[in-house]
Enzyme design. Structure first.
Site, short mmCIF file in Angstrom:
data_model
loop_
_atom_site.label_atom_id
_atom_site.label_comp_id
_atom_site.label_asym_id
_atom_site.label_seq_id
_atom_site.Cartn_x
_atom_site.Cartn_y
_atom_site.Cartn_z
N TYR A 227 19.67 42.83 41.41
CA TYR A 227 20.74 42.70 42.39
C TYR A 227 20.75 43.95 43.25
O TYR A 227 21.20 45.01 42.83
CB TYR A 227 22.07 42.52 41.65
CG TYR A 227 23.30 42.30 42.52
CD1 TYR A 227 23.21 41.94 43.86
CD2 TYR A 227 24.56 42.42 41.96
CE1 TYR A 227 24.34 41.73 44.64
CE2 TYR A 227 25.70 42.21 42.72
CZ TYR A 227 25.59 41.86 44.05
OH TYR A 227 26.73 41.66 44.81
N LYS B 100 18.21 39.31 44.33
CA LYS B 100 19.21 38.97 45.33
C LYS B 100 19.33 40.14 46.28
O LYS B 100 19.62 41.27 45.87
CB LYS B 100 20.57 38.69 44.70
CG LYS B 100 21.65 38.38 45.74
CD LYS B 100 23.05 38.32 45.13
CE LYS B 100 24.08 38.03 46.23
NZ LYS B 100 25.48 38.09 45.70
N ILE C 180 22.10 33.41 47.37
CA ILE C 180 23.30 33.52 46.53
C ILE C 180 24.39 33.99 47.48
O ILE C 180 24.41 35.16 47.88
CB ILE C 180 23.11 34.50 45.37
CG1 ILE C 180 21.94 34.08 44.48
CG2 ILE C 180 24.40 34.61 44.55
CD1 ILE C 180 21.62 35.07 43.37
#
Length: 346
Positions: A156, A186, A242
């Site tokens: 992330y 992400k 996302i």
């Protein structure tokens, strides 16, 4: 779901595939701020009906505000709600970032036990003064977490929540090559160039042969963190997004992904994908500025539930809330979402 020991991939896992995922808000009971698990179940089922997969306890889910046991309760409740409605194959991703490598590994273990299918790990930012320029330490963090996690790990990359630490494409590709249990990234840094470089690297057939995933049925997903470059991502071999906007407009978000993928094979579809991308990009830009409280306000208006964040995060100011709802970009999004058949209150 039956989970294996914490040092191996679970015997049965729901694989992450390209598409749209939503970082789900954590809903709280008014005043007490206890978890509102019934509302969580309602929301994840609403998303699943549109084809959106949930991410629990991420930034939108106020993961930093949750105790260990609360994260596990959210996972179990989401899984039970999805299974009860027949969405047995919908995977659940859980945010498991902690302040230290040790705590992050513990969060991953707890997620596996609770029934999650993958975890997403943010770079610890408290000691950014040391870590930001210490590539060896950053790599060591993700390598250790990936090796010890029973579940596949997504990186992330969100500088805004990591005290400015921004992993570059070379380091992310290096981690993808070195860690077979890392299953994607992400990019909430919003860098289309970075996404392009990573997607190009992992799409090379030689990469897959030389660096197979620990789970042979799962590839390496390169996902945007916003809804405003889903179409661009498709044309550079990205895998979706996302995005918090999918909480508000799940059908429109999935439709955009599908149109964008189809347009890479049939150019006649591209104008419609571009039109819809414009709608989502404008709304994403406007709603993101209202953060978690703005998203919760909109779910309250559109679906009948939302509430406030946990303190010290404040609810959205009433005047700002009404301006957000009536903003042309938001109204355009609501009209578009309703056009795909979603029944909205407002």
């Amino acid at each position: 779901m039956t989970n294996g020991p914490t040092n191996s991939i679970p015997r049965f896992t729901r694989h992450l595939t390209p598409g749209i995922f939503a970082p789900v808000p954590t809903f709280f009971v008014s005043e007490s701020e206890d978890l509102d698990l019934q509302t969580l179940g309602t929301h994840v089922v609403r998303l699943a009906r549109a084809g959106v997969r949930p991410l629990i306890a991420g930034t939108m889910g106020e993961g930093l505000h949750l105790a260990h046991g609360e994260r596990a309760s959210l996972v179990r409740s989401a899984r039970n709600a999805l299974d009860a409605e027949g969405f047995l194959d919908v995977p659940i991703i859980v945010g498991t970032g902690g302040g230290s490598t040790r705590e992050t590994v513990i969060f991953c273990e707890e997620a596996a036990t609770a029934g999650a299918d993958a975890v997403i790990v943010i770079t610890p930012g408290y000691f950014a003064g040391v870590l930001a320029n210490h590539r060896r330490a950053l790599k060591a963090f993700y390598v250790e977490v990936a090796e010890k996690s029973a579940l596949p790990v997504l990186i992330y990359n969100y500088p805004g929540a990591s005290a400015g630490i921004d992993l570059d494409s070379d380091l992310i590709v290096d981690l993808a090559a070195a860690c077979p249990n890392i299953t994607g990234v992400k990019l909430t840094c919003g860098s289309v160039g970075k996404l392009t470089r990573i997607a190009n690297a992992v799409a090379d057939p030689a990469f897959g042969k030389e660096h197979p995933r620990k789970n042979p049925e799962a590839g390496f997903l390169v996902l945007g963190g916003y809804a405003d470059f889903i179409t661009s991502s498709a044309f550079v071999q990205g895998h979706g997004a996302i995005t918090g906007l999918a909480n508000i407009a799940p059908y429109a978000s999935v439709k955009l992904f599908e149109l964008s993928e189809a347009a890479t094979k049939d150019p006649s579809i591209l104008p419609e994908a571009q039109r819809l991308q414009g709608v989502l990009a404008r709304a994403d830009f406007t709603i993101a500025k209202a953060s978690i409280s703005g998203t919760k306000f909109l779910t309250e208006k559109l679906f009948g539930y939302g509430g406030s964040p946990r303190r010290p995060l404040p609810p959205i100011d009433p005047e700002d809330a009404e301006r957000l709802l009536e903003h042309p970009h938001v109204q355009e999004l609501i009209k578009t979402e309703r056009g795909f058949g979603e029944k909205l209150i407002h």
